[in-house]
Design a protein around this motif. Structure first.
Motif, PDB file in Angstrom:
ATOM      1  N   TYR A 164       5.922  36.221  10.354  1.00  0.00           N
ATOM      2  CA  TYR A 164       5.503  35.049   9.576  1.00  0.00           C
ATOM      3  C   TYR A 164       6.624  34.664   8.639  1.00  0.00           C
ATOM      4  O   TYR A 164       7.416  35.506   8.228  1.00  0.00           O
ATOM      5  CB  TYR A 164       4.225  35.347   8.791  1.00  0.00           C
ATOM      6  N   ARG A 165       6.708  33.370   8.333  1.00  0.00           N
ATOM      7  CA  ARG A 165       7.708  32.919   7.350  1.00  0.00           C
ATOM      8  C   ARG A 165       7.051  32.753   5.981  1.00  0.00           C
ATOM      9  O   ARG A 165       7.494  33.286   5.006  1.00  0.00           O
ATOM     10  CB  ARG A 165       8.344  31.601   7.808  1.00  0.00           C
ATOM     11  N   ARG A 166       5.970  31.989   5.926  1.00  0.00           N
ATOM     12  CA  ARG A 166       5.239  31.793   4.663  1.00  0.00           C
ATOM     13  C   ARG A 166       3.901  32.499   4.744  1.00  0.00           C
ATOM     14  O   ARG A 166       3.257  32.522   5.784  1.00  0.00           O
ATOM     15  CB  ARG A 166       5.027  30.304   4.388  1.00  0.00           C
ATOM     16  N   GLU A 167       3.498  33.090   3.623  1.00  0.00           N
ATOM     17  CA  GLU A 167       2.202  33.773   3.550  1.00  0.00           C
ATOM     18  C   GLU A 167       1.089  32.755   3.767  1.00  0.00           C
ATOM     19  O   GLU A 167       1.092  31.678   3.153  1.00  0.00           O
ATOM     20  CB  GLU A 167       2.040  34.444   2.193  1.00  0.00           C
ATOM     21  N   ARG A 168       0.189  33.043   4.685  1.00  0.00           N
ATOM     22  CA  ARG A 168      -0.945  32.157   4.952  1.00  0.00           C
ATOM     23  C   ARG A 168      -2.210  32.991   5.127  1.00  0.00           C
ATOM     24  O   ARG A 168      -2.144  34.171   5.456  1.00  0.00           O
ATOM     25  CB  ARG A 168      -0.687  31.307   6.207  1.00  0.00           C
ATOM     26  N   ILE A 223       2.131  44.040  21.297  1.00  0.00           N
ATOM     27  CA  ILE A 223       2.712  42.756  21.689  1.00  0.00           C
ATOM     28  C   ILE A 223       3.194  42.060  20.422  1.00  0.00           C
ATOM     29  O   ILE A 223       2.455  41.990  19.436  1.00  0.00           O
ATOM     30  CB  ILE A 223       1.707  41.872  22.447  1.00  0.00           C
ATOM     31  N   LEU A 224       4.425  41.590  20.438  1.00  0.00           N
ATOM     32  CA  LEU A 224       5.026  40.872  19.307  1.00  0.00           C
ATOM     33  C   LEU A 224       4.884  39.375  19.542  1.00  0.00           C
ATOM     34  O   LEU A 224       5.283  38.872  20.597  1.00  0.00           O
ATOM     35  CB  LEU A 224       6.513  41.226  19.168  1.00  0.00           C
ATOM     36  N   ILE A 225       4.292  38.664  18.561  1.00  0.00           N
ATOM     37  CA  ILE A 225       4.252  37.201  18.601  1.00  0.00           C
ATOM     38  C   ILE A 225       4.952  36.692  17.351  1.00  0.00           C
ATOM     39  O   ILE A 225       4.552  37.043  16.222  1.00  0.00           O
ATOM     40  CB  ILE A 225       2.808  36.649  18.614  1.00  0.00           C
ATOM     41  N   THR A 226       5.966  35.861  17.513  1.00  0.00           N
ATOM     42  CA  THR A 226       6.653  35.309  16.341  1.00  0.00           C
ATOM     43  C   THR A 226       5.916  34.063  15.858  1.00  0.00           C
ATOM     44  O   THR A 226       5.298  33.332  16.636  1.00  0.00           O
ATOM     45  CB  THR A 226       8.118  34.956  16.669  1.00  0.00           C
ATOM     46  N   GLY A 227       5.977  33.824  14.562  1.00  0.00           N
ATOM     47  CA  GLY A 227       5.378  32.629  13.970  1.00  0.00           C
ATOM     48  C   GLY A 227       3.884  32.545  14.166  1.00  0.00           C
ATOM     49  O   GLY A 227       3.356  31.485  14.509  1.00  0.00           O
ATOM     50  N   ALA A 228       3.171  33.659  13.954  1.00  0.00           N
ATOM     51  CA  ALA A 228       1.745  33.713  14.298  1.00  0.00           C
ATOM     52  C   ALA A 228       0.839  33.738  13.079  1.00  0.00           C
ATOM     53  O   ALA A 228      -0.257  34.306  13.107  1.00  0.00           O
ATOM     54  CB  ALA A 228       1.462  34.919  15.185  1.00  0.00           C
ATOM     55  N   SER A 229       1.253  33.110  11.988  1.00  0.00           N
ATOM     56  CA  SER A 229       0.398  33.067  10.790  1.00  0.00           C
ATOM     57  C   SER A 229      -0.597  31.919  10.828  1.00  0.00           C
ATOM     58  O   SER A 229      -1.472  31.836   9.964  1.00  0.00           O
ATOM     59  CB  SER A 229       1.276  32.899   9.546  1.00  0.00           C
TER      60      SER A 229
END
Ligand SMILES: NC(=O)C1=CN([C@@H]2O[C@H](COP(=O)(O)OP(=O)(O)OC[C@H]3O[C@@H](n4cnc5c(N)ncnc54)[C@H](OP(=O)(O)O)[C@@H]3O)[C@@H](O)[C@H]2O)C=CC1
Ligand SMILES: Nc1nc2c(c(=O)[nH]1)N=C([C@H](O)[C@@H](O)CO)CN2
Length: 235
Positions: free
Chosen positions: A35-39, A7-13
């Motif tokens: 993810y956009r920024r490493e968290r 399952i793909l979830i976008t923005g899941a950091s």
């Protein structure tokens, strides 16, 4: 972890997306997240076997680069959850750029990813697309005009893609109202926000996972956006 399609979830950091990814992993469901920024949450997911792919949906090149990354990592998907979102108030002098940005993240990215990745969902088994919008689409927002409009457009994508992809793929939405405050939200903001719903609570991300679980499990719902809003429409 078994060999089910991921399952793909976008923005899941962080926050809701991270929580839902964790709950899916708890059930042995393979997960791919963007993810956009490493968290720090990403390391937790990586340690649990999730695939984490960088993505910045601010422009089409970033969206198409992410689509290529997905296809390089899997030839099948169980579901795509469009969770990634930027939530900015409309700022004087920044309106044109802000509207374009909201459109990119909340409409263009889901639109292009659905068009180019629907084939990964066509594997004969259950398949879902879920768009995370916002209850604010029903009344608009004086301070988040671009945000609310782009989320309304996302809800319309739910209807079009549901009609186009049936019966192989179900396409639904989840429209949250206040789910989880941000650290910078002060006491007065929190008091006012809680007063906007009939149930008056900050429920936390589990209520979104419950809605996602329902949409993934039911064979007979498509083209529907679930309001997870504490009865905000009653106030
Ligand atoms: N939290 C709430 O109370 C509510 C949430 N919602 C919706 O629920 C969903 C989850 O909410 P929440 O967990 O608070 O979301 P967040 O505000 O934590 O955003 C989720 C992620 O989206 C990523 N993102 C932002 N812009 C981009 C971009 N240009 N390209 C790629 N990724 C990007 C962020 O990356 P980065 O880490 O780099 O910032 C962030 O980690 C969202 O769609 C939101 O609109 C709706 C109503 C209420
Ligand atoms: N991407 C985001 N969208 C939204 C957020 C958020 O934190 N990130 N938060 C809200 C608020 O909870 C609002 O619903 C009430 O204050 C809305 N969208």
């Amino acid at each position: 972890m078994d060999h089910r399609a991921p399952i793909l979830i976008t923005g899941a950091s962080q926050r809701i997306g991270l929580y839902c990814a964790q709950r899916l992993l708890d059930e042995g469901q393979p997960v791919i997240v963007s993810y956009r920024r490493e968290r720090e949450g990403l390391d937790i997911l990586r340690q649990r076997g999730a695939i984490t792919l960088h993505a910045d949906f601010s422009d089409n090149a970033g969206i198409f680069a992410f689509i290529e990354r997905i296809k390089a990592h899997t030839d099948q998907l169980r579901a795509i959850v469009h969770n990634a979102s930027d939530w900015h108030a409309d700022e004087a002098g920044q309106q044109a750029a802000a509207f374009q940005h909201m459109f990119q993240v909340h409409m263009q990215a889901p639109y292009l990813i659905n068009l180019h990745c629907a084939g990964l969902l066509r594997h004969g088994g259950a398949a879902d697309i879920v768009h995370i919008s916002d209850d604010v689409t029903h009344k608009g927002s004086r301070k988040h005009i671009a945000y609310a409009a782009s989320k309304a457009g996302l809800e319309n994508l739910t209807l079009s893609f549901a009609a186009d992809l049936a019966p192989a793929i179900k396409v639904n939405g989840i429209a949250p109202a206040l789910i989880q405050f941000n650290p910078q939200d002060d006491d007065e903001y929190r008091r006012r926000a809680l007063a906007k719903s009939a149930l008056g609570i900050e429920p936390g991300p589990q209520v979104i996972y419950q809605a996602l679980r329902y949409l993934l499990d039911t064979p007979y719902v498509t083209g529907t956006t679930l309001a997870v809003n504490g009865g905000r429409h009653l106030i």
